[in-house]
Design a protein around this motif. Structure first.
Motif, PDB file in Angstrom:
ATOM      1  N   PRO A  33       0.822  -1.218   0.000  1.00 27.06           N
ATOM      2  CA  PRO A  33       0.000   0.000   0.000  1.00 27.06           C
ATOM      3  C   PRO A  33       0.848   1.256   0.000  1.00 27.06           C
ATOM      4  N   VAL A  34       0.445   2.240  -0.777  1.00 27.01           N
ATOM      5  CA  VAL A  34       1.117   3.523  -0.955  1.00 27.01           C
ATOM      6  C   VAL A  34       2.402   3.352  -1.766  1.00 27.01           C
ATOM      7  N   LEU A  35       3.346   2.582  -1.271  1.00 25.63           N
ATOM      8  CA  LEU A  35       4.612   2.399  -1.973  1.00 25.63           C
ATOM      9  C   LEU A  35       4.385   1.800  -3.356  1.00 25.63           C
ATOM     10  N   GLY A  36       3.452   0.856  -3.444  1.00 20.72           N
ATOM     11  CA  GLY A  36       3.182   0.211  -4.716  1.00 20.72           C
ATOM     12  C   GLY A  36       2.589   1.143  -5.752  1.00 20.72           C
ATOM     13  N   SER A  37       2.091   2.282  -5.315  1.00 24.80           N
ATOM     14  CA  SER A  37       1.508   3.239  -6.245  1.00 24.80           C
ATOM     15  C   SER A  37       2.553   4.097  -6.942  1.00 24.80           C
ATOM     16  N   VAL A  38       3.759   4.114  -6.399  1.00 20.94           N
ATOM     17  CA  VAL A  38       4.809   4.938  -6.990  1.00 20.94           C
ATOM     18  C   VAL A  38       5.979   4.118  -7.522  1.00 20.94           C
ATOM     19  N   ILE A  39       6.089   2.854  -7.118  1.00 16.41           N
ATOM     20  CA  ILE A  39       7.143   1.989  -7.633  1.00 16.41           C
ATOM     21  C   ILE A  39       6.773   1.552  -9.051  1.00 16.41           C
ATOM     22  N   PRO A  40       7.632   1.764 -10.059  1.00 19.63           N
ATOM     23  CA  PRO A  40       7.308   1.366 -11.437  1.00 19.63           C
ATOM     24  C   PRO A  40       7.518  -0.128 -11.650  1.00 19.63           C
ATOM     25  N   LEU A  94      -1.892   5.254   5.370  1.00 15.36           N
ATOM     26  CA  LEU A  94      -3.110   5.240   4.561  1.00 15.36           C
ATOM     27  C   LEU A  94      -3.970   6.475   4.792  1.00 15.36           C
ATOM     28  N   THR A  95      -3.868   7.066   5.999  1.00 13.07           N
ATOM     29  CA  THR A  95      -4.663   8.266   6.281  1.00 13.07           C
ATOM     30  C   THR A  95      -4.247   9.442   5.409  1.00 13.07           C
ATOM     31  N   ASN A  96      -3.065   9.371   4.817  1.00 12.51           N
ATOM     32  CA  ASN A  96      -2.608  10.438   3.934  1.00 12.51           C
ATOM     33  C   ASN A  96      -3.154  10.304   2.511  1.00 12.51           C
ATOM     34  N   TYR A  97      -3.839   9.180   2.259  1.00 12.37           N
ATOM     35  CA  TYR A  97      -4.350   8.922   0.913  1.00 12.37           C
ATOM     36  C   TYR A  97      -5.824   8.542   0.981  1.00 12.37           C
ATOM     37  N   PRO A  98      -6.654   9.406   1.548  1.00 16.52           N
ATOM     38  CA  PRO A  98      -8.057   9.046   1.774  1.00 16.52           C
ATOM     39  C   PRO A  98      -8.836   8.769   0.495  1.00 16.52           C
ATOM     40  N   ARG A  99      -8.522   9.490  -0.589  1.00 13.26           N
ATOM     41  CA  ARG A  99      -9.282   9.284  -1.825  1.00 13.26           C
ATOM     42  C   ARG A  99      -9.035   7.913  -2.422  1.00 13.26           C
ATOM     43  N   VAL A 100      -7.784   7.469  -2.438  1.00 14.11           N
ATOM     44  CA  VAL A 100      -7.484   6.156  -3.002  1.00 14.11           C
ATOM     45  C   VAL A 100      -8.029   5.052  -2.112  1.00 14.11           C
ATOM     46  N   VAL A 101      -7.930   5.229  -0.796  1.00 16.30           N
ATOM     47  CA  VAL A 101      -8.501   4.242   0.123  1.00 16.30           C
ATOM     48  C   VAL A 101     -10.006   4.149  -0.081  1.00 16.30           C
ATOM     49  N   GLU A 102     -10.651   5.297  -0.242  1.00 17.81           N
ATOM     50  CA  GLU A 102     -12.099   5.305  -0.468  1.00 17.81           C
ATOM     51  C   GLU A 102     -12.452   4.634  -1.792  1.00 17.81           C
TER      52      GLU A 102
END
Length: 219
Positions: A33-40, A94-102
């Motif tokens: 989570p989170v890291l996987g969104s920026v790792i290519p 995850l609290t820093n990415y509320p839109r993606v979590v939602e």
């Protein structure tokens, strides 16, 4: 991206064990989570798959390491959510990415069990759905019954385009193998992953009637 991939491919082409390790880590970190969104991860996997036609890497081991990394990454994220339940979704980072979590929760609620399968092919929620599935109480047996087939489909879908593109390039344009693929080789793989990611985002947008939220931390 050029300054990153070109030396990476050049180096791992003469260190096969490192290439397999890179494939494994790319697939694993892509599921975090989170890291996987920026790792290519997808780009790295496709680029390294270009080493298969020249004999630097073996196709069966490339598929195995990519699939193993994805299974470990997805499984770890799922069990983290399963143990922590919903409170994990309200925990840093995850609290820093509320839109993606939602969006991940909405995606899971909409497609149910099949969300685990579809999410494997749809960034950026690919890195969030496994932990969301665990947090929302999806039974382990049901999760793995969908996740494993999804990964077995995902690995060839990411590896084979690079292999086939380079093989065709060698065959039809008479490009001889030079120890490692040049920039023209990995450019083909980058184009391939861009197309795949674009199709995944387009499908997601069509089914949800909106755009995929950008993965940006909340201010």
């Amino acid at each position: 991206m050029t300054s990153f991939l070109d030396p990476l491919i050049s180096f791992v082409s003469v260190h096969a064990w490192l290439a397999y390790l890179t494939l494994f880590l790319a697939a694993l970190l892509e599921a975090v989570p989170v890291l996987g969104s920026v790792i290519p991860g997808s780009t790295i996997i496709l680029a390294l798959s270009a080493l298969v036609p020249g004999g630097d890497l073996k196709l069966q081991w490339v598929l195995l390491t990519a699939a193993s990394g994805a299974m470990l990454g997805d499984g770890s994220a799922y069990w983290l959510g399963h143990r922590q339940q919903r409170k994990i979704l309200n925990t840093w980072p995850l609290t820093n990415y509320p839109r993606v979590v939602e969006e991940s929760e909405t995606f899971f609620n909409r497609y149910g069990t099949w969300a685990v399968f579809f999410a494997r092919f749809v960034p950026p929620i690919r890195a969030f759905v496994p932990v969301t599935a665990g947090a929302l109480g999806m039974p382990p047996v049901r999760f793995y019954a969908i996740n494993i087939p999804a990964i077995l489909a995902w690995a060839p879908a990411h590896v084979l385009p690079g292999v086939l593109a380079v093989s065709a390039f060698h065959e039809y344009f008479g490009v001889a193998h030079q120890g490692h693929p040049g920039r023209h080789i990995w450019i083909l793989t980058v184009v391939g992953v861009a197309i795949m990611l674009g199709v995944g985002v387009w499908i997601y947008r069509r089914r949800n009637g909106g755009s995929v939220a950008a993965v940006k931390p909340r201010a």
